[in-house]
Design a protein around this motif. Structure first.
Motif, PDB file in Angstrom:
ATOM      1  N   PHE A  62      55.175  62.846  57.338  1.00  0.00           N
ATOM      2  CA  PHE A  62      55.484  63.859  58.349  1.00  0.00           C
ATOM      3  C   PHE A  62      55.604  63.214  59.731  1.00  0.00           C
ATOM      4  N   GLY A  63      54.641  62.353  60.061  1.00  0.00           N
ATOM      5  CA  GLY A  63      54.669  61.674  61.356  1.00  0.00           C
ATOM      6  C   GLY A  63      55.928  60.854  61.524  1.00  0.00           C
ATOM      7  N   ILE A  88      60.063  70.706  57.249  1.00  0.00           N
ATOM      8  CA  ILE A  88      60.957  70.598  56.091  1.00  0.00           C
ATOM      9  C   ILE A  88      62.264  69.902  56.465  1.00  0.00           C
ATOM     10  N   VAL A  89      62.867  70.332  57.580  1.00  0.00           N
ATOM     11  CA  VAL A  89      64.146  69.720  57.964  1.00  0.00           C
ATOM     12  C   VAL A  89      63.991  68.223  58.285  1.00  0.00           C
ATOM     13  N   PRO A  90      63.035  67.831  59.138  1.00  0.00           N
ATOM     14  CA  PRO A  90      62.916  66.383  59.401  1.00  0.00           C
ATOM     15  C   PRO A  90      62.629  65.555  58.143  1.00  0.00           C
ATOM     16  N   ILE A  91      61.716  66.036  57.285  1.00  0.00           N
ATOM     17  CA  ILE A  91      61.406  65.260  56.085  1.00  0.00           C
ATOM     18  C   ILE A  91      62.609  65.260  55.143  1.00  0.00           C
ATOM     19  N   ALA A 119      61.714  52.075  55.613  1.00  0.00           N
ATOM     20  CA  ALA A 119      60.628  53.018  55.879  1.00  0.00           C
ATOM     21  C   ALA A 119      60.926  54.377  55.254  1.00  0.00           C
ATOM     22  N   SER A 120      62.187  54.829  55.370  1.00  0.00           N
ATOM     23  CA  SER A 120      62.545  56.130  54.804  1.00  0.00           C
ATOM     24  C   SER A 120      62.406  56.122  53.289  1.00  0.00           C
ATOM     25  N   THR A 121      62.775  54.987  52.662  1.00  0.00           N
ATOM     26  CA  THR A 121      62.654  54.889  51.212  1.00  0.00           C
ATOM     27  C   THR A 121      61.195  55.022  50.786  1.00  0.00           C
ATOM     28  N   ILE A 122      60.297  54.336  51.515  1.00  0.00           N
ATOM     29  CA  ILE A 122      58.870  54.434  51.201  1.00  0.00           C
ATOM     30  C   ILE A 122      58.397  55.878  51.391  1.00  0.00           C
ATOM     31  N   ALA A 123      58.852  56.503  52.495  1.00  0.00           N
ATOM     32  CA  ALA A 123      58.465  57.896  52.761  1.00  0.00           C
ATOM     33  C   ALA A 123      58.902  58.796  51.614  1.00  0.00           C
ATOM     34  N   ALA A 124      60.140  58.578  51.116  1.00  0.00           N
ATOM     35  CA  ALA A 124      60.648  59.407  50.021  1.00  0.00           C
ATOM     36  C   ALA A 124      59.826  59.188  48.752  1.00  0.00           C
ATOM     37  N   ILE A 125      59.517  57.926  48.444  1.00  0.00           N
ATOM     38  CA  ILE A 125      58.725  57.628  47.240  1.00  0.00           C
ATOM     39  C   ILE A 125      57.354  58.298  47.335  1.00  0.00           C
ATOM     40  N   MET A 126      56.716  58.191  48.515  1.00  0.00           N
ATOM     41  CA  MET A 126      55.385  58.798  48.688  1.00  0.00           C
ATOM     42  C   MET A 126      55.452  60.316  48.518  1.00  0.00           C
ATOM     43  N   LEU A 154      59.197  61.365  64.100  1.00  0.00           N
ATOM     44  CA  LEU A 154      59.685  60.295  64.975  1.00  0.00           C
ATOM     45  C   LEU A 154      61.176  60.092  64.757  1.00  0.00           C
ATOM     46  N   LYS A 155      61.571  59.953  63.495  1.00  0.00           N
ATOM     47  CA  LYS A 155      62.954  59.582  63.182  1.00  0.00           C
ATOM     48  C   LYS A 155      63.914  60.732  63.486  1.00  0.00           C
ATOM     49  N   SER A 156      63.581  61.939  62.998  1.00  0.00           N
ATOM     50  CA  SER A 156      64.540  63.025  63.117  1.00  0.00           C
ATOM     51  C   SER A 156      64.430  63.775  64.434  1.00  0.00           C
ATOM     52  N   PHE A 157      63.211  63.819  64.989  1.00  0.00           N
ATOM     53  CA  PHE A 157      63.038  64.652  66.181  1.00  0.00           C
ATOM     54  C   PHE A 157      63.059  63.817  67.461  1.00  0.00           C
ATOM     55  N   THR A 158      62.117  62.895  67.601  1.00  0.00           N
ATOM     56  CA  THR A 158      62.026  62.137  68.848  1.00  0.00           C
ATOM     57  C   THR A 158      63.253  61.267  69.066  1.00  0.00           C
ATOM     58  N   VAL A 159      63.576  60.445  68.042  1.00  0.00           N
ATOM     59  CA  VAL A 159      64.723  59.556  68.188  1.00  0.00           C
ATOM     60  C   VAL A 159      66.021  60.359  68.195  1.00  0.00           C
ATOM     61  N   GLY A 160      66.087  61.370  67.316  1.00  0.00           N
ATOM     62  CA  GLY A 160      67.312  62.164  67.191  1.00  0.00           C
ATOM     63  C   GLY A 160      67.649  62.973  68.443  1.00  0.00           C
TER      64      GLY A 160
END
Lengths: 282, 262
Positions: free
Chosen positions: B114-115, A30-33, A252-259, B119-125
């Motif tokens: 999720f993947g 939840i936190v990373p997403i 990439a984050s924008t696409i992730a949010a839309i999905m 990557l963005k928040s955990f590995t890179v962060g």
């Protein structure tokens, strides 16, 4: 003798037992997403800037609509064939039935890469289908089947039909045969029985199956990557390209949010509809 | 409607099953071919492409990584998932309903998102090692299967047996291991198998969590297919299918295959 403590478990024990799994889901999912989605609204260009630039790009809007179209067609085709197959499986008996179920489970347990790869051998320029068509003299030169929307849809249907069959078999088994017999003995034609009795009773199952297939094909990566290539870029493959090839984190984050938003909206909307149609269904 | 389905339905069903089986047969055939290109029917039978898998170090390495991640991820998911499934059933009244939904979130949100987020928040962060991120990602995507399958077994477990043992003086933790767990053994085995296979086949989460020297088998297969069109990938696929058949045989022996359809 020491007094034996009678174990009176309280809610706190329950919370403690679920804590590791709860913290894992919150902390690592939840936190990373949430951070990815929140990040798209902190763009220095303005709060909705990444979304404005996404929808201003003709290519990216096309990708979104292509993804929706492929998922919708995959869902409809899987519903039609899955329903007919599930009906036959649900009416089969004994050994035949177990065999049919095993034959549906087996592809599901085979990885997506393997299943997409199989269609690569079949649909390729020198693939089996082209060789057969050439040998039979149906075509004079190999057809370009790979990297078309058709190829992606075939690969996706291949991926999801077993899932649809298995989720419908259970639903159809729970419809008592008496109901169908009553309908026909009261004079309804098989067609009328199908449309007015069987289908309405199966609707909750069809909705669950449709949600599974739609969200599954909406976010699938390996199949569109192998069978669609760059010509049939979908959201999942675009996300991967933006992140790993262009290092465009905001894109990439924008696409992730839309999905994420589209997937969750569909799941919630459909489960709401399913509850309204049949309050007993979960 | 008579008991026997309409002939047209039977024909459609036969075609659907043909559609499901033929591609897999073709992969097996292509894997056995003696040619350097992918073809079917196989021209000359040979096992050379199976040997070739182990001659390519990237395949050797990723097979080991995939098995390690699948095993460790499944074990961790069982370790945190079994207590959660137990609590969800045992404290059904005390615990809120959304907690059950929380544990299926990893399969509700798009896996590829999720993947990317890991990557963005955990590995890179945090600069955490890729192997750790891969392990966390796989643990979470198999957690829903573990919690759901074991919850389903516990739903038919009569908790008054547990209460009886405890009131007769057995310690709660000991009771769990000697009374509760053996009663849901089937569910635990099924959960292990489903989780292991899911992890082994995962693409979308692993896609972002690969780095120098670390990758999983499905990602390596994808990379190989894009560069070479030889039967090696067909042989790896057959190897994976054999593994699946072996696993299904074990399920069949212990639980009966209809268990998987539930």
């Amino acid at each position: 003798m020491t007094a034996r403590h009678l174990w009176r478990p309280s809610g706190a024990t329950g919370w403690a037992l679920t804590a590791p799994a709860t913290l894992a889901v919150i902390g690592f999912l939840i936190v990373p997403i949430g951070a990815v989605i929140a990040g798209t609204f902190m763009d220095p260009r303005g709060i909705f800037a990444p979304y404005i630039s996404y929808f201003n790009s003709g290519f990216r809007t096309t990708v979104l609509f292509r993804t929706l179209q492929i998922s919708a067609l995959t869902t409809i085709i899987s519903l039609i064939f899955g329903f007919m197959t599930a009906y036959v499986v649900s009416r089969a008996q004994g050994k035949v039935k177990s065999l049919l179920i095993v034959a549906a489970v087996f592809p599901l347990l085979t990885g997506v890469v393997v299943r997409a790869f199989a269609w690569l051998i079949i649909l390729g320029r020198n693939g089996i289908l082209n060789q057969t068509l050439l040998a039979l003299g149906i075509v004079n030169e190999p057809l370009e089947m790979l990297y078309t929307q058709g190829a992606v849809i075939v690969g996706m249907v291949y991926l999801f039909v077993p899932l649809m069959v298995l989720s419908l078999v259970g639903v159809l088994e729970n419809i008592p045969k008496d109901v169908l017999q009553a309908s026909s003995s009261l004079g309804a034609s098989p067609v009328a029985t199908f449309w007015q009795v069987l289908l309405p009773l199966a609707v909750p199952g069809l909705i669950v199956g449709a949600v599974l297939v739609f969200t599954g094909s909406f976010t699938a990566y390996a199949t569109p990557q192998l069978l669609g290539g760059e010509r049939q870029t979908v959201l999942a493959t675009l996300l991967q390209q933006r992140a790993m090839v262009s290092f465009d984190w905001v894109g990439a984050s924008t696409i992730a949010a839309i999905m994420t938003v589209i997937t969750i909206t569909i799941v919630l909307a459909m489960s709401h509809i399913a509850r309204r149609i049949n309050p007993m269904a979960t | 409607m008579s008991d026997r389905p309409h002939p047209i339905l039977i024909v459609v069903t036969a075609l659907v099953y043909l559609f499901l089986m033929v591609p897999l047969v073709i992969v097996v055939g292509a894997a056995l071919s003696d040619t350097t290109y992918l073809t079917f029917p196989p021209q000359g039978l040979s096992l050379r492409w199976f040997y070739n898998i182990f001659e390519i170090s990237a395949f050797r390495r990723t097979i080991v990584t995939s098995l390690q991640i699948a095993f460790l991820g499944t074990m961790i998911a069982l370790l945190i998932g079994i207590p959660a499934a137990y609590a969800l059933n045992r404290f059904r009244v005390e615990l809120p309903k959304w907690l059950g939904t929380l544990f299926v979130l990893p399969i509700l949100v798009p896996e590829i998102v999720f993947g990317f987020a890991l990557l963005k928040s955990f590995t890179v962060g945090t600069g955490a090692p890729i192997f750790l991120a891969l392990l966390i990602g796989h643990t979470l995507i198999v957690l829903p299967y573990v919690v759901r399958v074991i919850s389903a077994s516990l739903a038919s477990f009569d908790f008054s047996i547990e209460e009886a043992a405890i009131s007769l003086g057995s310690a709660p933790v000991k009771t769990f291991f000697t009374i509760v767990l053996p009663n849901v053994r089937g569910g635990v085995i099924a959960a292990f198998i489903l989780a292991f296979i899911t992890s082994l086949n995962d693409v979308s989460v692993s896609l972002f969590l690969t780095g120098p020297g670390i990758s999983t088998l499905p990602i390596q297969i994808l990379a190989h297919v894009e560069q070479f069109f030889d039967p090696t990938v067909a042989s790896v696929s057959v190897l994976l299918m054999f593994l699946t058949v072996a696993v299904m045989a074990i399920v069949e022996r212990t639980l009966g295959l209809t268990f998987l359809a539930k």
